[in-house]
Design an enzyme around this catalytic site. Structure first.
Site, PDB file in Angstrom:
ATOM      1  N   VAL A   1       1.623   4.029  10.667  1.00 23.73           N
ATOM      2  CA  VAL A   1       3.057   4.255  10.792  1.00 23.73           C
ATOM      3  C   VAL A   1       3.287   5.683  10.321  1.00 23.73           C
ATOM      4  O   VAL A   1       3.003   6.019   9.173  1.00 23.73           O
ATOM      5  CB  VAL A   1       3.864   3.254   9.954  1.00 23.73           C
ATOM      6  CG1 VAL A   1       5.356   3.581  10.013  1.00 23.73           C
ATOM      7  CG2 VAL A   1       3.609   1.832  10.435  1.00 23.73           C
ATOM      8  N   SER A   2       3.770   6.529  11.213  1.00 22.69           N
ATOM      9  CA  SER A   2       3.888   7.964  10.925  1.00 22.69           C
ATOM     10  C   SER A   2       4.778   8.232   9.725  1.00 22.69           C
ATOM     11  O   SER A   2       5.614   7.403   9.334  1.00 22.69           O
ATOM     12  CB  SER A   2       4.444   8.702  12.135  1.00 22.69           C
ATOM     13  OG  SER A   2       3.624   8.533  13.254  1.00 22.69           O
ATOM     14  N   ALA A   3       4.618   9.409   9.136  1.00 26.60           N
ATOM     15  CA  ALA A   3       5.466   9.827   8.021  1.00 26.60           C
ATOM     16  C   ALA A   3       6.927   9.853   8.449  1.00 26.60           C
ATOM     17  O   ALA A   3       7.240  10.233   9.586  1.00 26.60           O
ATOM     18  CB  ALA A   3       5.032  11.200   7.529  1.00 26.60           C
TER      19      ALA A   3
END
Length: 412
Positions: free
Chosen positions: A79-81
């Site tokens: 899950v991207s930043a």
């Protein structure tokens, strides 16, 4: 004493307090700029979509949460930043009633998109990995986002039965632009993609104009590479015959690798450019400038455990580099005395043509400083593969499997 939200958040902070802190940090950094995206991030409980991490990690503004690793421990999905998710949503201009395709599923970002498009919009999220899509579908349904359609499949083919899309957001590192993305995007629609060009990855917001994509904004980013039909592996040249010094090329290795066999046996040539960079000053456009100007542009990595000191880059994990015939060189920097964090850029080169290559590299650094520093950076245009040269304009043409990408530099 610092005057930040983080300074007043206790170790026992609730997820809601951590979410407020995250949003405040993203607004201060300039990554979150619209009320619409801010509202969506307020509504979606990120920690519920990242059960692999504690809430404090989930709401760390600049950190991704890894959700799957391979046998070697390398990240396969994440899950991207929040920082990257915020500015990509801003780049995409996602709004009410839009039909949006997300490529690369985590669940959380699809929920944010669903908040932005509202009841009249439509969200489809796809991933090639069934483990990832199963996880995303489960989490989305658990938290009331069951209108989001989750598809397992290769990103290269898209989702034709839901097209045309008003926006396509790609959340996996892409080396090329799949023809299906153009065909399934509405005229004037936006494609936001972390695109790798000459070894450098940037989140680029493109607008479709017929069979072309033209860039509107470019941001630095990093992503787990895409799998499937359009998967692409970097070409690596090991300079010493070991893994000590690796030169990485985005496409084919420049020249004959044996040409560099004796380069490391020559004295290292050094020159300093007089170009200085302050502690907080960005220089990501310099990377793209050198990638545009140098035929032999590559990146250099030095393994710490094998390092014999042949090269001494300021950053062993990533250095801008170039090969010219039987010589190679890289950009480095040194601290400026009396300056808190300031550095001067310089060049180290090795091989029979070291002095000439050093001057070429240094001249390009200086020209960036004079012509492009502080500017908006380059413009990218994506044309279908096979487009004739006389229909292309730009300072560099990069040929991919499905496309021809041009890079041009407007006056800063």
């Amino acid at each position: 004493m610092t005057n930040t939200v983080e300074a007043v958040i206790s170790p026992e902070a609730t997820p809601e307090q951590l979410r407020e802190q995250m949003i405040s940090e993203l607004k201060r950094s300039g990554d979150l700029t619209s009320l619409e995206v801010e509202t969506a991030m307020c509504r979606v409980p990120r920690h519920e979509f990242t059960p692999e991490a504690p809430p404090k990690k989930a709401y760390a503004a600049f950190d991704a949460v890894v959700t799957k690793v391979n046998e070697q421990g390398m990240a396969m999905s994440s899950v991207s930043a929040p920082q990257i998710q915020a500015f990509m949503l801003e780049q995409g201009g996602v709004g009410p009633g839009m039909r949006v395709l997300e490529i690369g599923s985590g669940g959380y970002n699809a929920a944010l998109i669903a908040e932005l498009v509202g009841e009249d919009g439509q969200v489809t999220t796809m991933d090639i990995d069934p483990d990832v899509t199963e996880r995303a579908e489960r989490l989305l349904k658990q938290h009331g986002y069951d209108t989001v359609r989750v598809v397992t499949g290769d990103a290269a083919v898209g989702v034709a039965d839901r097209a045309p899309f008003d926006a396509i957001l790609v959340t996996a590192g892409a080396w090329d632009i799949a023809p299906a993305w153009r065909d399934q995007l509405a005229e004037g629609g936006r494609l936001v993609v972390p695109l790798r060009v000459r070894g450098l990855t940037r989140s680029i917001a493109f607008v479709r104009h017929g069979d072309r994509f033209v860039s509107e904004s470019v941001r630095v980013c990093g992503f787990v590479p895409m799998q499937g039909t359009d998967e692409h592996h970097t070409q690596v040249l090991l300079v010493t015959g070991t893994e000590e010094i690796a030169l990485k090329f985005d496409d084919e290795v420049m020249g004959d690798p044996s040409d560099l066999d004796n380069a490391v046996n020559t004295p290292r040539y050094e020159t300093w450019t007089g170009v200085t960079i302050g502690r907080q000053q960005p220089f990501d456009t310099l990377q793209l400038w050198l990638a545009t100007k140098l035929d032999g542009f590559c990146t250099m990595v030095v393994r710490d455990d094998l390092d014999t000191g042949i090269v001494t880059p300021a950053n062993k994990w990533f250095s801008m580099a170039a090969v010219a015939g039987n010589s190679f060189g890289y950009v480095t920097w040194r601290r400026i005395e009396g300056d808190d964090g300031g550095v001067e850029l310089g060049v180290h080169t090795l091989g029979p043509q070291a002095p000439e290559l050093a001057e070429e590299l240094a001249d390009h650094v200086r020209s960036w400083d004079l012509e492009q520093r502080g500017g908006s950076g380059p413009r990218f245009a994506v044309h279908p593969a096979g487009t004739p040269d006389d229909q292309l304009s730009g300072e560099r043409v990069v040929n991919k499997r499905n496309s021809r990408i041009t890079i041009s530099w407007p006056a800063a």
